[in-house]
Design a protein around this motif. Structure first.
Motif, PDB file in Angstrom:
ATOM      1  N   SER A 168       0.835  -1.207   0.000  1.00 25.42           N
ATOM      2  CA  SER A 168       0.000   0.000   0.000  1.00 25.42           C
ATOM      3  C   SER A 168       0.863   1.247   0.000  1.00 25.42           C
ATOM      4  N   GLU A 219      -7.321   4.054  -1.029  1.00 26.13           N
ATOM      5  CA  GLU A 219      -8.700   4.459  -1.323  1.00 26.13           C
ATOM      6  C   GLU A 219      -8.841   4.977  -2.749  1.00 26.13           C
ATOM      7  N   THR A 221      -6.638   4.635  -5.554  1.00 23.33           N
ATOM      8  CA  THR A 221      -6.048   4.005  -6.728  1.00 23.33           C
ATOM      9  C   THR A 221      -7.118   3.440  -7.658  1.00 23.33           C
ATOM     10  N   GLU A 222      -6.857   3.549  -8.938  1.00 25.22           N
ATOM     11  CA  GLU A 222      -7.752   2.970  -9.938  1.00 25.22           C
ATOM     12  C   GLU A 222      -7.243   1.633 -10.447  1.00 25.22           C
ATOM     13  N   LEU A 244     -11.748   0.065   4.671  1.00 21.31           N
ATOM     14  CA  LEU A 244     -11.279   0.275   3.304  1.00 21.31           C
ATOM     15  C   LEU A 244     -12.391  -0.026   2.299  1.00 21.31           C
ATOM     16  N   ARG A 248     -13.903   2.761  -0.305  1.00 15.92           N
ATOM     17  CA  ARG A 248     -13.937   2.546  -1.752  1.00 15.92           C
ATOM     18  C   ARG A 248     -15.365   2.638  -2.283  1.00 15.92           C
ATOM     19  N   ARG A 251     -16.302   6.267  -2.504  1.00 14.98           N
ATOM     20  CA  ARG A 251     -15.578   7.013  -3.531  1.00 14.98           C
ATOM     21  C   ARG A 251     -15.978   6.590  -4.945  1.00 14.98           C
ATOM     22  N   PHE A 252     -16.129   5.288  -5.154  1.00 12.42           N
ATOM     23  CA  PHE A 252     -16.332   4.775  -6.502  1.00 12.42           C
ATOM     24  C   PHE A 252     -17.740   4.240  -6.760  1.00 12.42           C
ATOM     25  N   MET A 255     -17.477  -1.595  -4.342  1.00 16.27           N
ATOM     26  CA  MET A 255     -16.341  -2.084  -3.561  1.00 16.27           C
ATOM     27  C   MET A 255     -15.361  -2.813  -4.463  1.00 16.27           C
ATOM     28  N   PRO A 256     -14.111  -2.920  -4.041  1.00 15.32           N
ATOM     29  CA  PRO A 256     -13.151  -3.705  -4.821  1.00 15.32           C
ATOM     30  C   PRO A 256     -13.434  -5.192  -4.666  1.00 15.32           C
TER      31      PRO A 256
END
Length: 291
Positions: A168, A219, A221-222, A244, A248, A251-252, A255-256
């Motif tokens: 990270s 948080e 990174t793309e 986290l 995410r 923000r996006f 979730m990842p």
């Protein structure tokens, strides 16, 4: 490629891990290692390293080992694996000490070239030395991994515990110019909870943590992310994992890629890779294959 049949965790191992609970420390590590020792020794015998103790930098700890398939024509995707150890210990392993080598040996069976690295340790080496070492190792891979049929344009960074912290931190260090194409973070600490005593050896005083922690970088990174946590991770790690994912999502709007590993603890999650329990193994392979 290993079969995925009967890929669930054996009941006696699940029960043993449940009894260990959320504890950390050398005694827990020893007991976890004993659970997997027989299967991991079989993996050592089956999948040899392609190269060992390759220097990627000038410090004695700046070394890595390479694992990969014998019959892949290449170029193959590449994983750089970063071990844990609470900032102050840990090792890439060897034939006589299988932890962390098991990651490279496991992925090699899926036509993935893996570099398993050492890095400088605290307290002699403080923030951001771990992330700087990752940057050096990635630069070495870009120049040399073709010798092992690896594709420098498909490098995925992966780490567990302190290794996930350093991975990270690499995102923070690299800014908008990372040289990796995906990141796997297993049981990491990103900046949502206060430091504990051991963390000060690496990060320094609590007053500087907000400026040094990798929270904002992870948080924002793309890059594709795979974030994991175990059922019996200590509460702090579970809190960081959930925070986290929520950050995410905010923000996006999504979730990842994420996974909570049932029946595992902080140590057994990486150390069981290569055994009959292939749930995490197949998730890692799917993530790498999608990049």
């Amino acid at each position: 490629m290993p079969t995925t049949e009967n890929s669930m965790q054996p009941k006696h191992i699940a029960n043993a891990i449940a009894q260990l609970g959320q504890g950390l420390g050398p005694e827990v590590i020893t007991q976890v290692n004993q659970l997997f020792a027989e299967q991991q020794q079989q993996l050592v015998n089956k999948v040899p390293a392609l190269a060992t103790n390759l220097a990627y930098g000038s410090h004695p700890r700046n070394q890595l080992d390479i694992y990969g398939p014998k019959d892949c024509q290449g170029p193959c995707p590449v994983v750089l694996w970063v071990h844990g150890g609470g900032f102050i210990r840990g090792d890439k392993g060897s034939d006589d000490h299988w932890p962390n080598t098991n990651v490279g040996r496991t992925l090699a069976q899926h036509n993935i070239v893996t570099a398993v690295m050492n890095y400088r340790l605290a307290p002699d080496n403080t923030w951001p030395s771990g992330s700087e070492d990752i940057a050096q190792a990635l630069a070495w891979l870009a120049e040399n991994i073709h010798q092992y049929r690896g594709d420098k344009n498909r490098i995925i960074l992966a780490g567990t515990s302190a290794g996930a912290v350093h991975a990270s931190g690499y995102l923070r260090l690299a800014g908008d110019k990372p040289t990796v194409h995906g990141v796997v973070l297993m049981s990491g600490l990103y900046g949502y909870t206060p430091l504990d005593d051991r963390d000060h050896y690496y990060y320094g005083d609590e007053s500087t943590y907000g400026q040094r922690c990798p929270k904002e970088a992870v948080e924002a990174t793309e890059l594709p992310l795979l974030v994991t946590c175990s059922q019996y991770d200590p509460t702090r790690f579970q809190t960081e994992f959930n925070a986290l994912l929520q950050a995410r999502l905010k923000r996006f709007g999504t979730m990842p890629r994420a996974l909570i590993m049932p029946g595992h603890n902080h140590y057994s999650m990486p150390y069981h890779l290569g055994t009959s329990d292939r749930r995490l193994e197949m998730e890692l392979v799917a993530f790498v294959s999608a990049i």
